[in-house]
Scaffold this motif. Structure first.
Motif, short mmCIF file in Angstrom:
data_model
loop_
_atom_site.label_atom_id
_atom_site.label_comp_id
_atom_site.label_asym_id
_atom_site.label_seq_id
_atom_site.Cartn_x
_atom_site.Cartn_y
_atom_site.Cartn_z
N VAL A 34 0.64 -1.16 0.20
CA VAL A 34 0.04 0.00 -0.47
C VAL A 34 0.94 1.58 -0.19
CG1 VAL A 34 -1.69 1.16 1.21
CG2 VAL A 34 -1.63 -1.63 1.14
N ALA A 35 0.16 2.03 -1.28
CA ALA A 35 0.42 3.55 -1.20
C ALA A 35 0.29 4.55 -0.37
CB ALA A 35 1.79 4.35 -2.28
N THR A 36 1.34 5.01 0.53
CA THR A 36 0.38 6.30 1.11
C THR A 36 0.36 7.24 0.93
OG1 THR A 36 1.42 5.76 3.13
CG2 THR A 36 -0.58 4.52 3.56
N LYS A 37 1.38 8.13 -0.33
CA LYS A 37 1.57 9.14 -0.15
C LYS A 37 1.57 9.22 -1.57
CE LYS A 37 4.15 10.02 4.40
NZ LYS A 37 5.43 9.03 4.54
N GLU A 38 1.99 10.31 -2.73
CA GLU A 38 2.30 10.43 -3.61
C GLU A 38 3.97 10.26 -3.95
OE1 GLU A 38 0.21 11.56 -6.22
OE2 GLU A 38 -1.38 11.31 -4.90
N GLU A 39 4.75 10.08 -3.04
CA GLU A 39 6.16 10.22 -3.51
C GLU A 39 6.46 7.97 -3.39
OE1 GLU A 39 5.12 12.11 -0.82
OE2 GLU A 39 6.03 12.32 0.92
N GLN A 40 5.29 7.61 -3.05
CA GLN A 40 6.04 6.47 -2.96
C GLN A 40 5.09 5.66 -4.70
OE1 GLN A 40 3.22 5.58 0.35
NE2 GLN A 40 5.23 5.53 1.62
N LEU A 41 4.94 6.39 -5.13
CA LEU A 41 4.31 6.21 -6.54
C LEU A 41 4.76 5.86 -7.77
CD1 LEU A 41 0.73 8.57 -6.82
CD2 LEU A 41 1.18 5.79 -5.69
N PRO A 42 6.08 6.54 -7.82
CA PRO A 42 6.78 5.87 -7.86
C PRO A 42 7.63 4.63 -8.49
CG PRO A 42 7.59 7.99 -8.24
CD PRO A 42 6.37 7.72 -7.23
N ALA A 90 -5.94 2.50 5.19
CA ALA A 90 -5.62 3.19 4.32
C ALA A 90 -5.12 3.74 3.42
CB ALA A 90 -5.76 4.76 4.90
N GLY A 91 -4.66 3.70 1.79
CA GLY A 91 -3.98 4.60 0.78
C GLY A 91 -4.43 4.79 -0.27
N ILE A 92 -3.64 5.66 -1.25
CA ILE A 92 -3.77 6.25 -1.81
C ILE A 92 -4.04 4.85 -3.58
CG2 ILE A 92 -3.79 8.30 -1.54
CD1 ILE A 92 -1.10 8.76 -2.80
N VAL A 129 -1.75 -3.52 -10.06
CA VAL A 129 -2.19 -1.89 -9.66
C VAL A 129 -3.74 -1.56 -8.98
CG1 VAL A 129 -2.07 0.52 -9.11
CG2 VAL A 129 0.12 -1.30 -10.63
N VAL A 130 -4.18 -1.41 -7.84
CA VAL A 130 -6.07 -1.21 -7.61
C VAL A 130 -5.24 -0.18 -6.75
CG1 VAL A 130 -6.06 -3.42 -7.20
CG2 VAL A 130 -5.69 -2.03 -5.34
N GLY A 131 -6.85 0.73 -6.64
CA GLY A 131 -7.01 2.63 -6.98
C GLY A 131 -7.69 2.09 -5.25
N LYS A 132 -7.47 3.19 -4.93
CA LYS A 132 -8.31 3.19 -3.52
C LYS A 132 -9.94 2.39 -3.38
CE LYS A 132 -8.38 7.49 -0.88
NZ LYS A 132 -8.61 8.37 -0.51
N ASN A 133 -10.45 2.74 -4.36
CA ASN A 133 -12.23 1.83 -4.12
C ASN A 133 -11.77 0.18 -3.97
OD1 ASN A 133 -13.32 4.24 -4.00
ND2 ASN A 133 -13.96 4.60 -5.65
N ARG A 134 -11.00 -0.57 -5.04
CA ARG A 134 -10.75 -1.58 -4.77
C ARG A 134 -10.11 -1.96 -3.72
NH1 ARG A 134 -11.69 -6.76 -4.75
NH2 ARG A 134 -10.59 -8.75 -5.48
N LEU A 135 -8.71 -1.42 -3.29
CA LEU A 135 -8.41 -1.08 -1.63
C LEU A 135 -8.84 -1.42 -0.78
CD1 LEU A 135 -4.91 -1.67 -0.64
CD2 LEU A 135 -5.14 1.14 0.13
N SER A 136 -10.15 -0.60 -0.49
CA SER A 136 -11.18 -0.65 0.54
C SER A 136 -12.12 -2.17 0.63
CB SER A 136 -11.73 0.72 0.74
OG SER A 136 -13.09 0.76 -0.38
#
Ligand SMILES: Cc1cc2nc3c(=O)[nH]c(=O)nc-3n(C[C@H](O)[C@H](O)[C@H](O)COP(=O)(O)OP(=O)(O)OC[C@H]3O[C@@H](n4cnc5c(N)ncnc54)[C@H](O)[C@@H]3O)c2cc1C
Length: 281
Positions: free
Chosen positions: A94-102, A134-136, A120-127
């Protein structure tokens, strides 16, 4: 002095699996396995997170990546065949901050190259997967799992004994002497002469290698990893395995939530510089 074909030193998962592979390859090989404790799997193998890793992080094509992929399949087959508790729970990184995305993207590509089923999944699928994470953005790895490593070692121990392997507990190796066609392994007041010895002593592998006259550049520097156990009324907060995006500044650290085969949830490990290799307190 006793004689055998192979001495395996160490009764963790590596020593037991090595002995088992030797039995499978050549059932007539005489094997003695020496373990210094009075039980199998008392050190790293009995004190880890119990995760079956998918191989998503490792450099594509590296021995580590191939070994992890092959080992995962072999482990799952073994556990299914012999009734060891394991489960393919899936895992999210889980990435929680923008800077972790790369970094998350790099891990995903490595996973693809290593043949790991992942997306790769977005917030909705993660939840949906982990409602309390809590991740982005996240990587979902459905093929990661959990296993009972001590149970697996107990099964390996029974199988080995049934196939004639002599497992000696409370048997600490204190010296190893090599000659051109044999190796002598000293254990207490006994010396065992064998064609080969295999060093599977985990945290002591550098010391045991030195005993046999090997010149070692590597040295084990012990760190202790501490885990917390979630209270029973909090275990619903984690359904499977929740991992952070690794931080390259702390390559051995990645505090994760792990569901265990016994049904609980652990959180850890941190990393504390330990003054002893087996200093657990
Ligand atoms: C905190 C932590 C979490 C981890 N989580 C995971 C995970 O979730 N999934 C995963 O796959 N891996 C995990 N690992 C890694 C994994 O636990 C190890 O790679 C694995 O257990 C190593 O097994 P081993 O047999 O080499 O070592 P060990 O299990 O340490 O076994 C070595 C054995 O050798 C014996 N020995 C040592 N010296 C001698 C001697 N002189 N004579 C006789 N016997 C001797 C010891 O008593 C010991 O039993 C984790 C590791 C740590 C530290």
């Amino acid at each position: 002095m006793s004689h055998t074909d192979v001495v395996v030193v160490g009764g963790g998962i590596i020593g037991l699996a090595t002995a088992w592979r030797l039995v499978e390859r050549s059932p007539k090989t005489r094997i003695i396995l020496l373990e210094k404790e009075d039980q199998l799997a008392t050190h790293q193998t009995g004190r880890n997170s119990g995760v079956i890793h998918s191989g998503i992080y490792y450099k594509p094509g590296s021995l580590r990546a191939r070994n992890c992929r092959d080992g995962k399949k072999a482990l799952e087959r073994f556990c299914s065949d012999y009734g060891v508790a394991w489960e393919m729970t899936g895992k999210v990184i889980v990435a929680t901050k923008e800077e972790q995305l790369p970094a998350l993207e790099r891990i995903y590509h490595r996973g693809q190259q290593n043949g790991v089923a992942c997306e790769v999944v977005g917030k909705n699928r993660l939840s949906e997967l982990e409602p309390h994470a809590a991740g982005i953005k996240a990587i979902h790895v459905p093929e990661s799992g959990i296993v009972d490593y001590p149970g697996m070692c107990a099964t390996l121990g029974n199988l080995l004994t049934a196939h004639g392997v002599d497992i000696r507990l409370s048997a600490r190796v204190t010296a190893i002497r090599q000659s051109t066609n044999a190796v002598e392994v000293v254990c207490g007041d006994q010396t065992i002469r064998a064609a080969q010895a295999v060093n599977c002593t985990g945290l002591h592998s550098d010391r045991v290698a030195k005993m046999s006259g090997q010149k070692m550049n590597e040295q084990i520097v012990p760190f202790r990893g501490e885990f917390f156990t979630l209270k029973p009324d909090a275990t619903h907060l984690c359904r499977s395995l929740i991992y952070p995006v690794p931080d390259p500044r702390f390559p051995f650290l990645g505090v994760h939530f792990t569901r265990t085969v016994a049904g609980g949830v652990e959180c850890g490990p941190n990393a504390v510089l330990a003054l002893a290799r087996e200093g657990y307190r």
